[in-house]
Design a protein around this motif. Sequence first.
Motif, PDB file in Angstrom:
ATOM      1  N   GLY A 107      -6.399  -7.323   8.626  1.00 26.19           N
ATOM      2  CA  GLY A 107      -6.955  -6.929   9.915  1.00 26.19           C
ATOM      3  C   GLY A 107      -7.200  -8.110  10.826  1.00 26.19           C
ATOM      4  N   TYR A 108      -7.651  -9.224  10.240  1.00 30.32           N
ATOM      5  CA  TYR A 108      -7.905 -10.425  11.040  1.00 30.32           C
ATOM      6  C   TYR A 108      -6.618 -10.907  11.720  1.00 30.32           C
ATOM      7  N   PHE A 109      -5.548 -10.967  10.947  1.00 28.25           N
ATOM      8  CA  PHE A 109      -4.295 -11.498  11.501  1.00 28.25           C
ATOM      9  C   PHE A 109      -3.557 -10.467  12.357  1.00 28.25           C
ATOM     10  N   ALA A 110      -3.796  -9.173  12.099  1.00 31.59           N
ATOM     11  CA  ALA A 110      -3.094  -8.133  12.855  1.00 31.59           C
ATOM     12  C   ALA A 110      -3.844  -7.729  14.119  1.00 31.59           C
ATOM     13  N   ALA A 111      -5.037  -8.281  14.346  1.00 27.68           N
ATOM     14  CA  ALA A 111      -5.862  -7.875  15.485  1.00 27.68           C
ATOM     15  C   ALA A 111      -5.128  -7.961  16.827  1.00 27.68           C
ATOM     16  N   PRO A 112      -4.378  -9.046  17.120  1.00 27.12           N
ATOM     17  CA  PRO A 112      -3.689  -9.090  18.422  1.00 27.12           C
ATOM     18  C   PRO A 112      -2.709  -7.931  18.617  1.00 27.12           C
ATOM     19  N   LEU A 113      -1.972  -7.589  17.564  1.00 27.49           N
ATOM     20  CA  LEU A 113      -1.005  -6.498  17.680  1.00 27.49           C
ATOM     21  C   LEU A 113      -1.711  -5.156  17.852  1.00 27.49           C
ATOM     22  N   ILE A 114      -2.789  -4.939  17.093  1.00 27.87           N
ATOM     23  CA  ILE A 114      -3.522  -3.673  17.182  1.00 27.87           C
ATOM     24  C   ILE A 114      -4.089  -3.477  18.575  1.00 27.87           C
ATOM     25  N   VAL A 115      -4.696  -4.524  19.104  1.00 30.27           N
ATOM     26  CA  VAL A 115      -5.305  -4.431  20.440  1.00 30.27           C
ATOM     27  C   VAL A 115      -4.231  -4.201  21.501  1.00 30.27           C
ATOM     28  N   LYS A 116      -3.083  -4.865  21.347  1.00 33.42           N
ATOM     29  CA  LYS A 116      -2.001  -4.683  22.319  1.00 33.42           C
ATOM     30  C   LYS A 116      -1.506  -3.239  22.315  1.00 33.42           C
ATOM     31  N   LEU A 117      -1.410  -2.640  21.128  1.00 32.70           N
ATOM     32  CA  LEU A 117      -0.978  -1.245  21.035  1.00 32.70           C
ATOM     33  C   LEU A 117      -2.001  -0.300  21.650  1.00 32.70           C
ATOM     34  N   LEU A 118      -3.283  -0.658  21.505  1.00 35.47           N
ATOM     35  CA  LEU A 118      -4.339   0.221  22.004  1.00 35.47           C
ATOM     36  C   LEU A 118      -4.450   0.183  23.519  1.00 35.47           C
ATOM     37  N   TYR A 119      -4.273  -0.990  24.096  1.00 32.24           N
ATOM     38  CA  TYR A 119      -4.317  -1.092  25.547  1.00 32.24           C
ATOM     39  C   TYR A 119      -2.969  -0.646  26.107  1.00 32.24           C
ATOM     40  N   ALA A 120      -2.893   0.631  26.424  1.00 36.40           N
ATOM     41  CA  ALA A 120      -1.615   1.216  26.843  1.00 36.40           C
ATOM     42  C   ALA A 120      -1.179   0.742  28.229  1.00 36.40           C
ATOM     43  N   SER A 121      -2.139   0.405  29.083  1.00 38.59           N
ATOM     44  CA  SER A 121      -1.790   0.021  30.446  1.00 38.59           C
ATOM     45  C   SER A 121      -1.233  -1.409  30.492  1.00 38.59           C
ATOM     46  N   PRO A 122      -0.158  -1.637  31.236  1.00 37.78           N
ATOM     47  CA  PRO A 122       0.383  -2.999  31.359  1.00 37.78           C
ATOM     48  C   PRO A 122      -0.460  -3.881  32.277  1.00 37.78           C
ATOM     49  N   ASN A 123      -1.455  -3.296  32.946  1.00 36.40           N
ATOM     50  CA  ASN A 123      -2.254  -4.041  33.921  1.00 36.40           C
ATOM     51  C   ASN A 123      -3.548  -4.603  33.336  1.00 36.40           C
ATOM     52  N   MET A 139     -15.796  -8.611  13.831  1.00 31.09           N
ATOM     53  CA  MET A 139     -16.393  -7.421  13.221  1.00 31.09           C
ATOM     54  C   MET A 139     -15.595  -6.842  12.050  1.00 31.09           C
ATOM     55  N   PHE A 140     -14.402  -7.370  11.760  1.00 33.62           N
ATOM     56  CA  PHE A 140     -13.583  -6.762  10.714  1.00 33.62           C
ATOM     57  C   PHE A 140     -14.232  -6.781   9.331  1.00 33.62           C
ATOM     58  N   PRO A 141     -14.980  -7.837   8.929  1.00 31.37           N
ATOM     59  CA  PRO A 141     -15.631  -7.786   7.608  1.00 31.37           C
ATOM     60  C   PRO A 141     -16.614  -6.623   7.446  1.00 31.37           C
ATOM     61  N   TYR A 142     -17.032  -6.044   8.558  1.00 34.36           N
ATOM     62  CA  TYR A 142     -17.933  -4.881   8.495  1.00 34.36           C
ATOM     63  C   TYR A 142     -17.352  -3.763   7.636  1.00 34.36           C
ATOM     64  N   ILE A 143     -16.031  -3.562   7.719  1.00 32.64           N
ATOM     65  CA  ILE A 143     -15.391  -2.489   6.966  1.00 32.64           C
ATOM     66  C   ILE A 143     -15.562  -2.698   5.468  1.00 32.64           C
ATOM     67  N   MET A 144     -15.526  -3.950   5.009  1.00 33.80           N
ATOM     68  CA  MET A 144     -15.660  -4.232   3.582  1.00 33.80           C
ATOM     69  C   MET A 144     -17.063  -3.884   3.082  1.00 33.80           C
ATOM     70  N   PHE A 145     -18.077  -4.335   3.809  1.00 31.96           N
ATOM     71  CA  PHE A 145     -19.450  -4.092   3.382  1.00 31.96           C
ATOM     72  C   PHE A 145     -19.807  -2.603   3.408  1.00 31.96           C
ATOM     73  N   ILE A 146     -19.441  -1.917   4.480  1.00 27.47           N
ATOM     74  CA  ILE A 146     -19.855  -0.532   4.640  1.00 27.47           C
ATOM     75  C   ILE A 146     -19.111   0.389   3.680  1.00 27.47           C
ATOM     76  N   SER A 147     -17.873   0.046   3.321  1.00 26.65           N
ATOM     77  CA  SER A 147     -17.118   0.875   2.385  1.00 26.65           C
ATOM     78  C   SER A 147     -17.665   0.743   0.970  1.00 26.65           C
ATOM     79  N   LEU A 148     -18.055  -0.466   0.584  1.00 29.22           N
ATOM     80  CA  LEU A 148     -18.684  -0.650  -0.721  1.00 29.22           C
ATOM     81  C   LEU A 148     -20.036   0.062  -0.762  1.00 29.22           C
ATOM     82  N   ALA A 149     -20.730   0.050   0.356  1.00 27.14           N
ATOM     83  CA  ALA A 149     -21.998   0.784   0.433  1.00 27.14           C
ATOM     84  C   ALA A 149     -21.785   2.279   0.245  1.00 27.14           C
ATOM     85  N   ALA A 150     -20.617   2.777   0.665  1.00 27.97           N
ATOM     86  CA  ALA A 150     -20.320   4.207   0.536  1.00 27.97           C
ATOM     87  C   ALA A 150     -20.170   4.623  -0.919  1.00 27.97           C
TER      88      ALA A 150
END
Length: 531
Positions: A107-123, A139-150
């Motif tokens: 997730g850390y390394f893929a963040a730029p690609l994910i955000v680019k896909l999410l921002y659909a507008s070219p502007n 905030m990505f480490p949050y997923i690790m802690f909260i999932s183990l808590a689950a």
Amino acid sequence: MHEKKKAIVRSSAKMSVMTMISRIFGLVRDQLQAHFLGTTMLSDSFSVGFLIPNLLRRLFAEGSMTVSFVPVFTDVEHARSKAETQRFLSSFFTLLALILVVVTVLGYFAAPLIVKLLYASPNVLPEKYDLTVTLTRIMFPYIMFISLAAVVQGVLNVHGNFTVPAFTPVVLNIAIIGTVLLVHFCMPGLFPNLTYAFAFGTMAGGFCQLAFQLPFLWRTGYSLYPSFAFNDPKIVRVAKLFAPGIIGVGIYQVNVLVSYGFASSLGDGRISALMFSSRINELTLGIFAVSVATVMLPTLSRELLAKNIDAFVSSMSYSVRIIALVTIPATIGVFVLAEPIVSLLFRFGKFNADSVHLTADGLVFISIALFFIAAYRIIAQAFYSLKDTRTPVAVSALVFAMNALLCFVFTRIVPMDIRGIGLANSLSNIVMFVLLVVLLMRRLRTNVLRDGLGSFLTTIAAAVVMGAAAFALKYFFLPPTLDKLSLGARLFGIIAVSIAVYVTCNVIFGNKDMREFASALAGKLKRMRKG
């Protein structure tokens, strides 16, 4: 059966109280975001940055992992010794931790690609894109802690402890609120802007949620230690349930991303407005609907172990009607009072009149499907208790395509702005609920909602009368020029009177579910006073 109904309500009510406290703190957190960030570029950046790890949280923590783990863990406790169950738990926890480390790094390394896909507008401005990528990585480490808590939450739920897991989000919200206030008042130059304080507070809160539950896990007689017995047949069973389930829940989360993508293409502030309207909508879902669904999973699993299909169907039908008692009047109340509610909750600082109108528009259309979203959780739990995660996958895939198509239609062909996204989401959720009910009926060869049709119709009738009363009170007592204090006093008064009208109508109309619900709550309060 009457005692079981009371037990369901009592457990749900106890969890709901804790969840209500959590939602109050969550509301304060959202109010801080509204005050400091408004519906601006900064608010959009934080909302998107938090959206991605938060969606993965729902995927691993609240979604497929939890509903796959709980029924299997119930089976293990029933069939194995305490030591063998402990080994299963530790092995599963270790395996999940290793998977989550990999997910976090990717997730850390893929963040730029994910955000680019999410921002659909070219502007989209480069600084908005860069800030969103940075916040996502924080905030990505949050997923690790909260999932183990689950996982810990699942064990506590099986042992009848719903209160502690329901309270843990308070820890998250306190961490975020505390970090933001500390940085704003004591260290104002620490970060370029306050979005960083929100992000670091989120990551710290995830860790605290895990740590908070561990002492209560130890009280059940279990602990957590590294164990690599991954070839345990029961772990393989969880994986088999998890694999199709993760696809289904993943489709749902991608659905949310699609909605936010369309929102981003409509201009600055739309993502934040959609987020704020969803937060209000989730108050009802989080306080009561999710509580009932969480209580029902171990209950339905035990009834299936006993091969008691009649009790299984009766419990599920009753839970759906209890959900209706809360969500149907809430939906009508939102239709009537959306704008004053949004204004009271969020109109501070940078959250101006335009922000109020935009958020209220989204809230009205998102709330159309409130009952169906809440009831879907119960029906989905039935499939998970049957150890069937494939059926929800197929339905989710169909609904994903439908939501994407409707978002396009209602924002491009019929330009409804944020209201179009809310309407698309609502129609898709209604179709998803109906399809799952039909498929469950075929699976069990019985009408799963056969009981209590009269009570359900009575609930609707009472809610309609309540809505008419709320509309009249709004017309006479809520002029648009009220100050914040007067608005709050009058709005709370209107809500209180509306609730009284609703309850009175249910009593007059003879709603049995309302009587049983009130009786169970009264019994719970009486025991609390004695305790």
